[in-house]
Scaffold this active site. Structure first.
Site, PDB file in Angstrom:
ATOM      1  N   ASP A  62       0.862  -1.182   0.000  1.00 12.32           N
ATOM      2  CA  ASP A  62       0.000   0.000   0.000  1.00 12.32           C
ATOM      3  C   ASP A  62       0.894   1.227   0.000  1.00 12.32           C
ATOM      4  OD1 ASP A  62      -1.764   2.059   0.397  1.00 12.32           O
ATOM      5  OD2 ASP A  62      -2.546   1.311   2.317  1.00 12.32           O
ATOM      6  N   SER A 140       0.379  13.805 -14.732  1.00 12.25           N
ATOM      7  CA  SER A 140      -0.803  14.006 -15.563  1.00 12.25           C
ATOM      8  C   SER A 140      -0.715  15.401 -16.130  1.00 12.25           C
ATOM      9  CB  SER A 140      -2.078  13.860 -14.717  1.00 12.25           C
ATOM     10  OG  SER A 140      -3.204  14.375 -15.398  1.00 12.25           O
ATOM     11  N   TYR A 153      -7.362  16.438  -7.557  1.00 13.33           N
ATOM     12  CA  TYR A 153      -6.460  15.561  -8.310  1.00 13.33           C
ATOM     13  C   TYR A 153      -5.271  16.354  -8.836  1.00 13.33           C
ATOM     14  CZ  TYR A 153      -4.974  12.331 -12.026  1.00 13.33           C
ATOM     15  OH  TYR A 153      -4.258  11.496 -12.849  1.00 13.33           O
ATOM     16  N   LYS A 157      -1.047  15.967  -8.313  1.00 14.91           N
ATOM     17  CA  LYS A 157      -0.122  15.789  -9.426  1.00 14.91           C
ATOM     18  C   LYS A 157       0.862  16.956  -9.538  1.00 14.91           C
ATOM     19  CE  LYS A 157      -1.536  11.775 -10.818  1.00 14.91           C
ATOM     20  NZ  LYS A 157      -0.641  10.586 -10.759  1.00 14.91           N
TER      21      LYS A 157
END
Length: 230
Positions: A62, A140, A153, A157
């Site tokens: 994890d 991304s 998000y 990133k």
């Protein structure tokens, strides 16, 4: 096979981009070290790699938990050095930033950003000692801009991008290269988290994992003198 003899850790290897990267690395002679929480999916991937003559190692991990990363890294390094680390594990959700609780955003950051930080902290010291190593952060395009309704998000990133840039700037003279890559939409399971369903037609029009995998593997195969930062 330009990566023969290389060990390459791939996080988030059970599906999507990570799975394809593992397959492409194996085809180029590398031994992918597969990390994800779902050991059963990793075992299936290992079988697929072995069926075409490759080798792979499997570790349940994890990445959002530093103790899990440190324990896994210790077992991996006990078997030999790591040449390549690909920080790919991640997830996302869409919606107005302020609708999400701090706890939800923290969970996102723990996987997407801190997961990469934990990996770098665990594997980079030996790379530095050996004066050889390549780290790839699968960021991304959201790590360059902050699209509406992807703010949480994007923040994760952006942080991952800054991490990669900092390590590359500070340790490129120690033999560590870091490449941040910025894919746009890729047809992976992360699309299932969109609030509006993504059509099959749209999925076929965007990047496929194999398109992206070829680029990353090509960068990993460059000689040490070639430092592709992004």
């Amino acid at each position: 096979m330009q990566l023969r003899g290389h060990r390459a850790v791939v996080t988030g290897a059970s599906s999507g981009i990570g799975r394809q990267l593992a397959l492409d690395l194996a085809r180029e002679g590398a031994t992918p070290v597969l990390l994800a929480r779902r050991a059963d999916l990793l075992e299936r991937l290992r079988e697929e790699i072995e069926q075409v003559g490759g080798e792979a190692e499997v570790f349940s991990c994890d990445v959002s938990n530093n103790e899990s990363v440190l324990e896994t890294a210790g077992a991996i390094l006990a078997a030999g050095p790591v040449d390549i680390l690909i920080n790919n594990a991640g997830f996302g959700f869409a919606g107005p930033l302020l609708q999400f609780s701090p706890e939800e955003v923290e969970c996102l950051m723990r996987t997407n950003y801190l997961g990469a930080l934990y990996g770098v902290s665990a594997f980079a010291p030996l790379m530095k000692q050996r004066r050889s190593g390549h780290i790839v952060n699968v960021a991304s395009v959201a790590g360059l801009i902050s699209p509406p309704f992807l703010g949480a998000y994007a923040a994760s990133k952006f942080a991952m991008t800054a991490l990669g840039t900092a390590v590359n700037n500070e340790d490129c003279h120690n033999g560590i290269r870091v490449t941040n890559v910025f894919p746009g939409e890729v047809n992976t399971p992360i699309l299932e988290n969109r609030p509006n369903p993504v059509s099959d037609e749209h999925k076929m029009q965007i990047l496929q994992p194999e398109d992206f995998g070829e680029v990353v593997v090509a960068i990993c195969g460059l000689p040490p003198r070639a430092n592709v930062s992004d």
